[in-house]
Design a protein around this motif. Structure first.
Motif, PDB file in Angstrom:
ATOM      1  N   ARG A  49       0.852  -1.189   0.000  1.00 26.49           N
ATOM      2  CA  ARG A  49       0.000   0.000   0.000  1.00 26.49           C
ATOM      3  C   ARG A  49       0.883   1.233   0.000  1.00 26.49           C
ATOM      4  N   GLY A  50       0.692   2.096  -0.998  1.00 25.58           N
ATOM      5  CA  GLY A  50       1.417   3.348  -1.053  1.00 25.58           C
ATOM      6  C   GLY A  50       0.618   4.465  -0.394  1.00 25.58           C
ATOM      7  N   THR A  51       0.902   5.687  -0.792  1.00 23.26           N
ATOM      8  CA  THR A  51       0.160   6.836  -0.271  1.00 23.26           C
ATOM      9  C   THR A  51      -0.970   7.187  -1.220  1.00 23.26           C
ATOM     10  N   ALA A  52      -1.787   8.139  -0.799  1.00 22.15           N
ATOM     11  CA  ALA A  52      -2.925   8.548  -1.618  1.00 22.15           C
ATOM     12  C   ALA A  52      -2.488   9.137  -2.958  1.00 22.15           C
TER      13      ALA A  52
ATOM     14  N   GLY B  72       6.054 -12.088  -5.268  1.00 23.57           N
ATOM     15  CA  GLY B  72       4.982 -11.124  -5.106  1.00 23.57           C
ATOM     16  C   GLY B  72       4.334 -11.104  -3.738  1.00 23.57           C
ATOM     17  N   LEU B  73       4.816 -11.923  -2.814  1.00 21.36           N
ATOM     18  CA  LEU B  73       4.250 -11.927  -1.468  1.00 21.36           C
ATOM     19  C   LEU B  73       4.548 -10.639  -0.716  1.00 21.36           C
ATOM     20  N   SER B  74       5.767 -10.141  -0.833  1.00 23.56           N
ATOM     21  CA  SER B  74       6.155  -8.915  -0.145  1.00 23.56           C
ATOM     22  C   SER B  74       6.894  -7.998  -1.114  1.00 23.56           C
ATOM     23  N   TRP B  75       6.771  -6.699  -0.872  1.00 22.14           N
ATOM     24  CA  TRP B  75       7.350  -5.691  -1.760  1.00 22.14           C
ATOM     25  C   TRP B  75       8.044  -4.613  -0.947  1.00 22.14           C
ATOM     26  N   ALA B  76       9.103  -4.046  -1.517  1.00 26.17           N
ATOM     27  CA  ALA B  76       9.838  -2.962  -0.866  1.00 26.17           C
ATOM     28  C   ALA B  76      10.420  -2.048  -1.927  1.00 26.17           C
TER      29      ALA B  76
ATOM     30  N   GLY C 121      -0.645   3.394  -5.309  1.00 27.49           N
ATOM     31  CA  GLY C 121       0.515   2.529  -5.204  1.00 27.49           C
ATOM     32  C   GLY C 121       0.193   1.158  -4.651  1.00 27.49           C
ATOM     33  N   ARG C 122      -1.013   0.690  -4.877  1.00 28.62           N
ATOM     34  CA  ARG C 122      -1.466  -0.566  -4.302  1.00 28.62           C
ATOM     35  C   ARG C 122      -1.075  -1.768  -5.168  1.00 28.62           C
ATOM     36  N   ILE C 123      -0.743  -2.874  -4.504  1.00 28.27           N
ATOM     37  CA  ILE C 123      -0.474  -4.142  -5.165  1.00 28.27           C
ATOM     38  C   ILE C 123      -1.378  -5.193  -4.538  1.00 28.27           C
ATOM     39  N   LEU C 124      -2.244  -5.792  -5.359  1.00 31.45           N
ATOM     40  CA  LEU C 124      -3.163  -6.829  -4.912  1.00 31.45           C
ATOM     41  C   LEU C 124      -2.802  -8.161  -5.543  1.00 31.45           C
ATOM     42  N   GLU C 125      -2.957  -9.231  -4.776  1.00 32.37           N
ATOM     43  CA  GLU C 125      -2.778 -10.578  -5.316  1.00 32.37           C
ATOM     44  C   GLU C 125      -4.125 -11.301  -5.242  1.00 32.37           C
ATOM     45  N   VAL C 126      -4.484 -11.960  -6.333  1.00 33.77           N
ATOM     46  CA  VAL C 126      -5.747 -12.688  -6.396  1.00 33.77           C
ATOM     47  C   VAL C 126      -5.500 -14.141  -6.041  1.00 33.77           C
ATOM     48  N   ASP C 127      -6.173 -14.622  -5.010  1.00 33.81           N
ATOM     49  CA  ASP C 127      -6.048 -16.008  -4.567  1.00 33.81           C
ATOM     50  C   ASP C 127      -7.272 -16.761  -5.048  1.00 33.81           C
ATOM     51  N   GLU C 128      -7.133 -17.462  -6.178  1.00 29.99           N
ATOM     52  CA  GLU C 128      -8.296 -18.085  -6.795  1.00 29.99           C
ATOM     53  C   GLU C 128      -8.648 -19.409  -6.138  1.00 29.99           C
TER      54      GLU C 128
END
Length: 314
Positions: free
Chosen positions: A32-35, A65-69, A307-314
């Motif tokens: 999650r980034g900023t607005a 893709g589990l964690s980001w920095a 700045g959001r990154i979502l992962e889809v768990d099907e």
């Protein structure tokens, strides 16, 4: 991307798209980034992931893709709009004709010869790199980005106008360069960018597409446009509309597909014949620009607003 049996999907892809009300899969917020942040593209090289966005932002993942920095970034305050990580190589492109190549632990600026906005980049064999962007820009390098040449295309016989269309997406698969953009244009080159042919033309812009090694593919664009190919992109057919808003990114793996855009996301489990609207998280209220997956996790990962990154768990 796109791994599917040819005979089965060739039949399925050209049937009308059906959209069901039910959604599939949970969405996990991985970053999650900023607005004021925005991410515009994402790419994976095995378990290594890289995402780029506004103000020269670069994020990376070492675990599929589990964690980001935050990652080493190029010397720019302009937006990075496209990125590719493949075979140990990493390139990023963006505003004002900027192209960067990651050399060791720093980004090297490459002289593109243009100030056009650059949207997408693809890598091929023997140092081939292709970049596309605004106003009909197609840049080709045969030496891993050291030098570039601009493709010369006569748009008048293609569009019956002197307009130069924006080109939004490029992919190199099985030695074929495919480019897509405004006016439903899909162009192909079989000779590393020396010459080009028109595979499709329409009205709605195409913002993204994917073609696999077996020649199966999907393309998405304005007003929920979905196109399908079963012959490596030589021909395309409209297979339906998913929404009234733009679809900006598409991903496939086997029979699974995911399309995302402005206030909408859709999942398919049958090669793009039927789709289900995804309504969880902020999919219906925000925008997501691009989607990709790592080889290790094989789950669609979305990047976009805030700045959001979502992962889809099907």
């Amino acid at each position: 991307m796109l791994k599917r049996f040819v005979v089965v999907v060739a039949a399925l892809l050209f049937l009308p798209v059906l959209v069901a009300d039910a959604a599939t899969g949970d969405l996990s917020l991985r970053y999650r980034g900023t607005a004021h942040d925005a991410l515009f593209d994402i790419s994976f090289d095995n378990s290594f992931g890289i995402a780029v966005g506004g103000g020269g932002t670069v994020l990376a993942s070492e675990d599929g893709g589990l964690s980001w920095a935050h990652y080493v970034r190029p010397d720019t305050s302009l937006a990075l709009l496209g990125v590719i990580a493949e075979g140990g190589k990493r390139f990023a492109v963006g505003q004002s004709g900027q192209i960067f190549r990651l050399d060791g632990d720093s980004w090297s600026p490459l002289e593109s010869g243009t100030d056009a906005r650059l949207f997408s980049i693809a890598l091929g064999h023997n140092g081939l790199v292709v970049v596309v962007g605004g106003f009909g820009t197609i840049l080709v390098s045969h030496d891993n980005g050291a030098t570039w040449s601009a493709a010369t295309i006569d748009w008048m016989p293609i569009l019956n106008d002197y307009v130069e269309p924006h080109l939004y997406a490029v992919q190199i698969q099985n030695g074929v360069i495919t480019v897509a953009g405004e006016f439903g244009l899909i162009l192909r080159s079989l000779d590393d960018g020396a010459s080009w042919t028109v595979a499709h033309r329409g009205e709605a812009s195409i913002f993204d597409f994917s073609i696999d090694q077996k020649g199966l593919g999907l393309a998405v664009g304005q007003e929920g446009l979905v196109l399908a190919t079963a012959d490596g992109g030589a021909s395309w057919r409209e297979s339906g509309r998913l929404s009234g808003t733009p679809l900006l990114g598409v991903w496939q793996s086997g029979a699974r597909a995911f399309a995302v855009g402005i206030r909408g996301g859709y999942a398919s489990n049958d090669g793009g014949r039927n789709w289900k609207s995804v309504t969880r998280s902020d999919i219906e209220t925000g925008w997501y620009q691009a989607v990709a997956s790592s080889a290790s996790r094989d789950k669609p990962v979305l990047v976009g607003h805030r700045g959001r990154i979502l992962e889809v768990d099907e």
